[in-house]
Design an enzyme around this catalytic site. Sequence first.
Site, PDB file in Angstrom:
ATOM      1  N   ASP A   1      -3.193   2.170  -5.798  1.00 21.94           N
ATOM      2  CA  ASP A   1      -2.004   2.177  -4.936  1.00 21.94           C
ATOM      3  C   ASP A   1      -1.935   1.014  -3.963  1.00 21.94           C
ATOM      4  OD1 ASP A   1      -4.121   3.053  -3.302  1.00 21.94           O
ATOM      5  OD2 ASP A   1      -2.709   4.058  -1.979  1.00 21.94           O
ATOM      6  N   GLU A   2      -2.684  -0.036  -4.233  1.00 19.69           N
ATOM      7  CA  GLU A   2      -2.807  -1.090  -3.230  1.00 19.69           C
ATOM      8  C   GLU A   2      -3.025  -2.433  -3.908  1.00 19.69           C
ATOM      9  OE1 GLU A   2      -5.869  -1.783   0.410  1.00 19.69           O
ATOM     10  OE2 GLU A   2      -5.910   0.165  -0.557  1.00 19.69           O
TER      11      GLU A   2
ATOM     12  N   ASP B   1       0.848  -1.187   0.000  1.00 18.10           N
ATOM     13  CA  ASP B   1       0.000   0.000   0.000  1.00 18.10           C
ATOM     14  C   ASP B   1       0.887   1.241   0.000  1.00 18.10           C
ATOM     15  OD1 ASP B   1      -2.022   1.815   0.278  1.00 18.10           O
ATOM     16  OD2 ASP B   1      -2.668   1.143   2.265  1.00 18.10           O
TER      17      ASP B   1
END
Length: 402
Positions: free
Chosen positions: A103-104, A9
């Site tokens: 983003d993860e 993350d």
Amino acid sequence: MIRSIIHLDLDAFYASVEQHDERQLRGLPVLVGGRSGRGVVCACSYEARRYGIHSAMPMAKALRLCPAAVVRPVRMDRYRDFSRRVFAIFARFTDRIEPLSLDEAFLDVSGCERLFGTPAQIAAQIRTAVRQETGLTISAGVAMNKFLAKLASDHEKPDGLYVVPDPPESFLLPLPLKRLWGVGPVTCLRLEKLGLRTVADLRQLSEVRLEQLFDSAGRQLYRLARGEDSRPVVVGSAAHSIGHEDTFDHDLQDPLELHRSLLDLAERVATRLRSKSLLGSVVQLKVRYEDFSTVTRRRTVEPPLDSALAILQVAEDLLLRTDAGQRPVRLLGISLSQLQEGHEVQGELFWVEQRSRLSALDGAVDQLRLRYGAKGVQRASLMPESRDESTPKTGGDGGDSS
Ligand SMILES: [Mg+2]
């Protein structure tokens, strides 16, 4: 089979990209989002979080908390570019990647030891590569399943790496219950009323007792309290819908109670949509009656939505097409699908105003109901003034399904 999962993350992603691109922003409170009165904070740097600012907060409120904060507009293309580069780094280690957002992601690195080392070493290599090649920091959690890995990446954030011990008790038992997957504010409150605060407390309850209290969610709580999660990493599946549902302590039939529940659900769904910078064009309502029969009603809306008020209005219309109110309801759910990136033009300030007006109205109705009894007072229209100017134009009405 023993699996090795890494949850990765990026830290304060959009804000970090802005701080990367503009050196002078480093170390400063940075807010990404719309500057106008109705704008919402899409992301904020860790420096800004110290002021109590979080994503999905109205920008005006954030600037009241920290007037010195620097505001930058959302640059989705730029973030997408960074995201592609980071995911390309992941792909050097495994092709079993489940993206959760830009983003993860979850990575399943089971069986990669011989090539790249232990899962912890792989996570460390990814973190180094991301820092060197993109200039961003990324937090990683390593565990035997997705549930624990996600908890772990948050544990040492920002710029952290945490490996969950096996067995996981020393990590898991002290955690507050709100950290558990699926434990929202409502469930959390109910657990607190039972005197339960940590995972260790939750462990004291039997599976039967948890099922009595929370139905099927109780079974899940029982397993999560033991660190168990058998969900596999699903390659290439980004979220297709965002939703929430609530099972009630007692079946609902009162229109005002149904309305309140929809209001709460709409707010939670809207908050999550906005925190991910997503809009949805299909609103679905799920209703489960006291006999467990379940219906769904859905509608396609144009333009797509991310504000609680707009979602609430569609959900209220859909509710009229069910037997809710005539039949007791044990569960309500709202979800949005057909997601796309962006923000609704209609702002949150408007919603906040409506919300306080509604609460005031709720209070007045409550008073009357106390005096005249529940059936004596019902609101003619739950939102009398806001219908005309802000009801989204509805497009092709989606088919119903059961
Ligand atoms: Mg992140």
